[in-house]
Write an enzyme that holds these catalytic residues in place. Structure first.
Site, mmCIF file in Angstrom:
data_model
loop_
_atom_site.group_PDB
_atom_site.id
_atom_site.type_symbol
_atom_site.label_atom_id
_atom_site.label_comp_id
_atom_site.label_asym_id
_atom_site.label_seq_id
_atom_site.Cartn_x
_atom_site.Cartn_y
_atom_site.Cartn_z
ATOM 1 N N CYS A 1 -2.809 9.654 -6.838
ATOM 2 C CA CYS A 1 -3.383 9.794 -5.853
ATOM 3 C C CYS A 1 -4.705 10.694 -5.824
ATOM 4 O O CYS A 1 -4.371 11.766 -5.479
ATOM 5 C CB CYS A 1 -3.339 9.558 -4.828
ATOM 6 S SG CYS A 1 -4.902 9.827 -2.964
ATOM 7 N N LYS B 1 0.757 -1.138 0.058
ATOM 8 C CA LYS B 1 0.033 0.108 0.019
ATOM 9 C C LYS B 1 0.669 1.065 -0.027
ATOM 10 O O LYS B 1 2.035 1.114 0.804
ATOM 11 C CB LYS B 1 -0.699 -0.198 1.195
ATOM 12 C CG LYS B 1 -1.436 1.412 1.308
ATOM 13 C CD LYS B 1 -2.795 1.584 0.137
ATOM 14 C CE LYS B 1 -3.332 2.873 0.973
ATOM 15 N NZ LYS B 1 -4.338 3.419 -1.066
HETATM 16 O O1 RRO Z 1 -5.713 5.636 -1.342
HETATM 17 C C1 RRO Z 1 -5.781 5.758 -1.856
HETATM 18 O O2 RRO Z 1 -7.676 6.853 -1.785
HETATM 19 C C2 RRO Z 1 -6.189 5.904 -3.440
HETATM 20 C C3 RRO Z 1 -4.715 6.056 -3.705
HETATM 21 BR BR1 RRO Z 1 -3.404 6.653 -2.352
HETATM 22 C C4 RRO Z 1 -4.386 6.100 -4.679
HETATM 23 O O3 RRO Z 1 -3.370 6.032 -5.259
HETATM 24 N N1 RRO Z 1 -5.690 5.379 -5.755
HETATM 25 C C5 RRO Z 1 -7.002 4.801 -5.387
HETATM 26 O O4 RRO Z 1 -7.302 4.532 -6.276
HETATM 27 N N2 RRO Z 1 -6.886 5.865 -3.733
#
Ligand code: RRO
Length: 311
Positions: free
Chosen positions: A130, A47
């Site tokens: 993100c 993650k």
């Molecule tokens: O954690 C998120 O909300 C998230 C991330 Br870091 C990302 O790179 N892509 C996404 O769809 N959600």
């Protein structure tokens, strides 16, 4: 290395072509161990980690619908040191991709300096896309800012480094971002992150299906396959050959994996469908891909990788 299903990124051999999409089944050691111990997974991706651990955005922050998902998780993660320790100490020989995110350029530099000074010599992936951190832009939509970050990072970072990109929708934008990326010794690009800031409405409650940011969130799942394939193809046609591609987005069936590879993907990652069907999906997709290859007379993914034909 040759093999039916294999890939090589920055000198790292992958014994398979399927990986998880960062964010799905990879926040805890237990989840990462499950991916590590599954022969059908070529490499776990962690993650995306920030310097400090985060709880993420208020819930509900994830919703699945037919052939799609919308999320505004907000980068929930156990903090950079947790994932660095995991990738430094795991006992399996399988490669692991360390994903990092940051809330500022200085945090990004700080994290990558820590990776540079660590015992981890595998592939790191910098998430520049993100869509869900409240008040923060998707950096890779700003080509000058992306250039500035990569310029600074590659002045000291000497280990394999790739970046996670958002989807682009304009051929000029592909030209412009590729021109920036080709200046740097990137190991790979991972294309695409979710399609940012969609809105799904529940007509019974007359409210969005997720809570953060007024219901705006990243779209994933089978619905986004054409966007993902277009991005993989557009980058394969524009990037230096040394920059490999991780195709992410829309994979539900073995045919979808085949299509990603045909468009130029070296590895293919699974997000929404992994969340929906669990890690057994890797075995199913691997077997299905091998069946397609057998029917077509291909003995290795190299026989058709990036070999999309003209209509
Ligand atoms: O954690 C998120 O909300 C998230 C991330 Br870091 C990302 O790179 N892509 C996404 O769809 N959600």
């Amino acid at each position: 290395m040759t093999g039916k299903l294999s890939a090589n990124i920055a000198g790292v051999d992958f014994n398979g072509v399927l990986i998880n999409a960062s964010g799905v089944h990879c926040q805890t050691e237990k989840e990462l161990d499950e991916l590590l111990n599954d022969d059908a997974v070529a490499a776990p991706v962690t993650k995306s980690a920030t310097l400090n651990s985060r709880d993420g955005n208020p819930k509900p922050s994830y919703f699945e619908f037919e052939n799609g998902s919308i999320n505004s998780m907000g980068l929930p993660n156990n903090g950079f040191e947790y994932y660095l320790k995991y990738v430094e100490t795991h006992k399996n020989n399988k490669p692991i991709i360390l994903s990092i995110a940051s809330l500022s350029k200085s945090e990004c530099v700080k994290l990558l300096k820590k990776v540079q000074d660590s015992n981890f010599n595998g592939i790191t992936e910098l998430n520049l896309s993100c869509p869900n951190v409240i008040g923060k832009p998707q950096v890779a939509y700003d080509f000058a800012a992306t250039d500035e970050i990569l310029n600074e990072v590659f002045s000291f970072f000497k280990k394999p480094l790739g970046i996670k990109l958002p989807p682009y929708f304009d051929l000029t934008h592909f030209d412009q971002i590729a021109q920036v990326l080709n200046k740097y010794p990137l190991s790979h690009v991972n294309s695409v992150n979710s399609i940012g800031n969609g809105l799904l409405v529940d007509i019974d409650t007359e409210a969005p299906v997720i809570k953060p940011k007024g219901g705006f969130g990243g779209l994933g799942g089978h619905n986004i396959l054409p966007t993902a394939l277009a991005n993989v193809r557009a980058f394969r046609l524009r990037l230096n050959d040394s920059i490999k591609i991780i195709g992410t987005g829309g994979v539900k069936t073995p045919e979808d994996v085949f299509a990603h590879i045909l468009c130029g993907a070296d590895l293919v990652s699974i997000g929404t469908e992994l969340n929906k069907r669990g890690i057994g999906i890797f075995r199913e997709l691997n077997n299905g891909l091998l069946d397609i290859m057998k029917n077509k007379g291909y003995s290795s993914v190299e026989d058709f990788r990036s070999a999309l034909k003209e209509s």
